[in-house]
Design a protein around this motif. Structure first.
Motif, short mmCIF file in Angstrom:
data_model
loop_
_atom_site.label_atom_id
_atom_site.label_comp_id
_atom_site.label_asym_id
_atom_site.label_seq_id
_atom_site.Cartn_x
_atom_site.Cartn_y
_atom_site.Cartn_z
N VAL A 90 -28.67 45.66 -23.82
CA VAL A 90 -28.02 44.37 -23.59
C VAL A 90 -28.47 43.39 -24.67
N LYS A 91 -27.54 42.94 -25.46
CA LYS A 91 -27.83 42.09 -26.61
C LYS A 91 -28.53 40.79 -26.20
N PHE A 92 -29.63 40.50 -26.84
CA PHE A 92 -30.43 39.30 -26.66
C PHE A 92 -31.04 39.16 -25.26
N SER A 93 -31.03 40.23 -24.48
CA SER A 93 -31.64 40.16 -23.15
C SER A 93 -33.16 40.00 -23.26
N LYS A 94 -33.77 40.59 -24.27
CA LYS A 94 -35.22 40.46 -24.47
C LYS A 94 -35.58 39.02 -24.82
N GLU A 95 -34.79 38.41 -25.69
CA GLU A 95 -35.06 37.04 -26.09
C GLU A 95 -34.89 36.07 -24.92
N ILE A 96 -33.87 36.30 -24.10
CA ILE A 96 -33.64 35.44 -22.93
C ILE A 96 -34.79 35.58 -21.94
N SER A 97 -35.21 36.82 -21.68
CA SER A 97 -36.31 37.07 -20.74
C SER A 97 -37.62 36.45 -21.24
N THR A 98 -37.89 36.60 -22.54
CA THR A 98 -39.11 36.03 -23.13
C THR A 98 -39.11 34.52 -23.01
N ALA A 99 -37.96 33.90 -23.29
CA ALA A 99 -37.86 32.44 -23.21
C ALA A 99 -38.06 31.95 -21.78
N ILE A 100 -37.56 32.70 -20.79
CA ILE A 100 -37.75 32.33 -19.38
C ILE A 100 -39.23 32.39 -19.01
N ILE A 101 -39.90 33.46 -19.39
CA ILE A 101 -41.33 33.62 -19.07
C ILE A 101 -42.16 32.54 -19.75
N TYR A 102 -41.89 32.30 -21.03
CA TYR A 102 -42.62 31.29 -21.81
C TYR A 102 -42.45 29.90 -21.19
N THR A 103 -41.22 29.56 -20.85
CA THR A 103 -40.93 28.25 -20.26
C THR A 103 -41.57 28.10 -18.89
N THR A 104 -41.45 29.12 -18.06
CA THR A 104 -42.01 29.07 -16.71
C THR A 104 -43.53 28.90 -16.75
N GLY A 105 -44.18 29.62 -17.66
CA GLY A 105 -45.63 29.50 -17.79
C GLY A 105 -46.06 28.10 -18.19
N ILE A 106 -45.34 27.49 -19.13
CA ILE A 106 -45.69 26.15 -19.60
C ILE A 106 -45.44 25.10 -18.52
N PHE A 107 -44.38 25.27 -17.73
CA PHE A 107 -44.03 24.30 -16.69
C PHE A 107 -44.72 24.57 -15.35
N LEU A 108 -45.46 25.67 -15.25
CA LEU A 108 -46.05 26.06 -13.96
C LEU A 108 -46.91 24.96 -13.36
N TYR A 109 -47.79 24.36 -14.15
CA TYR A 109 -48.68 23.33 -13.61
C TYR A 109 -47.89 22.09 -13.21
N VAL A 110 -46.90 21.72 -14.02
CA VAL A 110 -46.07 20.55 -13.70
C VAL A 110 -45.29 20.79 -12.41
N PHE A 111 -44.63 21.95 -12.31
CA PHE A 111 -43.85 22.28 -11.11
C PHE A 111 -44.74 22.30 -9.86
N SER A 112 -45.99 22.73 -10.02
CA SER A 112 -46.89 22.88 -8.88
C SER A 112 -47.56 21.57 -8.48
N VAL A 150 -36.45 20.14 -13.82
CA VAL A 150 -35.61 21.32 -14.07
C VAL A 150 -34.80 21.13 -15.35
N LEU A 151 -34.26 19.92 -15.54
CA LEU A 151 -33.48 19.64 -16.76
C LEU A 151 -34.36 19.74 -18.01
N MET A 152 -35.57 19.21 -17.92
CA MET A 152 -36.50 19.30 -19.06
C MET A 152 -36.92 20.74 -19.32
N ALA A 153 -37.08 21.50 -18.24
CA ALA A 153 -37.42 22.92 -18.38
C ALA A 153 -36.29 23.66 -19.09
N PHE A 154 -35.04 23.34 -18.73
CA PHE A 154 -33.90 23.98 -19.38
C PHE A 154 -33.81 23.57 -20.84
N LEU A 155 -34.13 22.31 -21.14
CA LEU A 155 -34.14 21.83 -22.52
C LEU A 155 -35.15 22.62 -23.34
#
Length: 260
Positions: free
Chosen positions: A127-149, A160-165
């Motif tokens: 699946v084209k660019f599925s690795k890049e999308i998955s990596t970006a999700i993990i990277y973003t979630t890790g950085i926002f984890l403390y803020v979300f919590s 959520v909007l800033m996380a998507f940005l």
């Protein structure tokens, strides 16, 4: 110069960028506070370990060769020891974190294991660019984890909007350098789509929220640097600049110090 190239090949620049953005986002959503040192260290060793393991798995059956892949192949045994030490340090740091962060972090850890399974069994090649999308999700979630919590639920929509940005920024970086590393991979329409979405969301945040252009400046600077690499330099040699672009929160802190 060789020293800094080694740091880049070991993804230390990625780690520092993640920590700087975590501090910036905590500062925005938690009224000028910074994350506890323990939380930032846990993020740093988690990101570093994930990227090193990712490179290690990638090199078992590489799609294409680059100086980065060659470096990891040449130093594979040393990197194995580094991964082991990082995991031990990370395990110790995690046991010292608050329970709510451990639970939320475990959810990311489960997703990370699924990601590695997909990487090992070649799912991402189908699946084209599925690795890049998955990596970006993990990277973003890790950085926002403390803020979300930790931040107030009243700001959840803005978070959520800033996380998507930020997710779009990370995805822009990953897709751009994947395409530059593999000339046979067509990703121009994907990149343009990411850029248009990012500009639209950034404008929406400026006009429909109370965020100032100053708070969004680090995001904007990172985005513009990647635009320059995409449309002007068009070279994989500038990958290190793309990673250093995530150091942009330093300008926010520099301005804050000067203006006080």
């Amino acid at each position: 110069m060789r020293f800094f190239k080694t740091l880049h090949f070991l993804s230390v620049d990625v780690v520092l960028g993640a920590c700087l953005f975590q501090c910036l986002l905590t500062n925005i959503f938690l009224s000028g506070q910074f994350p506890p040192l323990l939380v930032t260290l846990a993020l740093a060793f988690a990101v570093w370990t994930i990227y090193l393991v990712d490179r290690f798995i990638d090199n078992q059956n590489p799609v294409f060769h680059s100086a980065l892949h060659d470096f990891h192949l040449k130093h594979v045994h040393k990197i194995k020891y580094l991964i082991g030490v990082n995991m031990l340090i990370l395990l110790f740091l995690v046991t010292c974190l608050p329970k709510y962060l451990i639970i939320n972090g475990l959810l990311i850890g489960i997703f990370m294991l699924v990601y590695w399974a997909f990487l090992i069994f070649g799912f991402f090649k189908r699946v084209k660019f599925s690795k890049e999308i998955s990596t970006a999700i993990i990277y973003t979630t890790g950085i926002f984890l403390y803020v979300f919590s930790s931040a107030s639920n009243s700001n959840m929509v803005l978070q959520v909007l800033m996380a998507f940005l930020f997710f779009l920024l990370a995805l822009q970086n990953l897709v751009l350098f994947t395409c530059l590393s593999n000339s046979g991979l067509k990703g121009e329409s994907m990149l343009i789509g990411i850029e248009v979405l990012w500009i639209g969301l950034c404008l929406a945040l400026l006009f429909f929220t109370q965020l100032s252009i100053f708070l969004l400046l680090p995001f904007l600077l990172t985005f513009v640097i990647h635009l320059w690499i995409h449309y002007i330099s068009k070279s994989k040699q500038w990958a290190w600049v793309g990673e250093i672009a995530f150091f942009s929160p330093l300008f926010y802190y520099l301005y804050a110090v000067i203006s006080t």
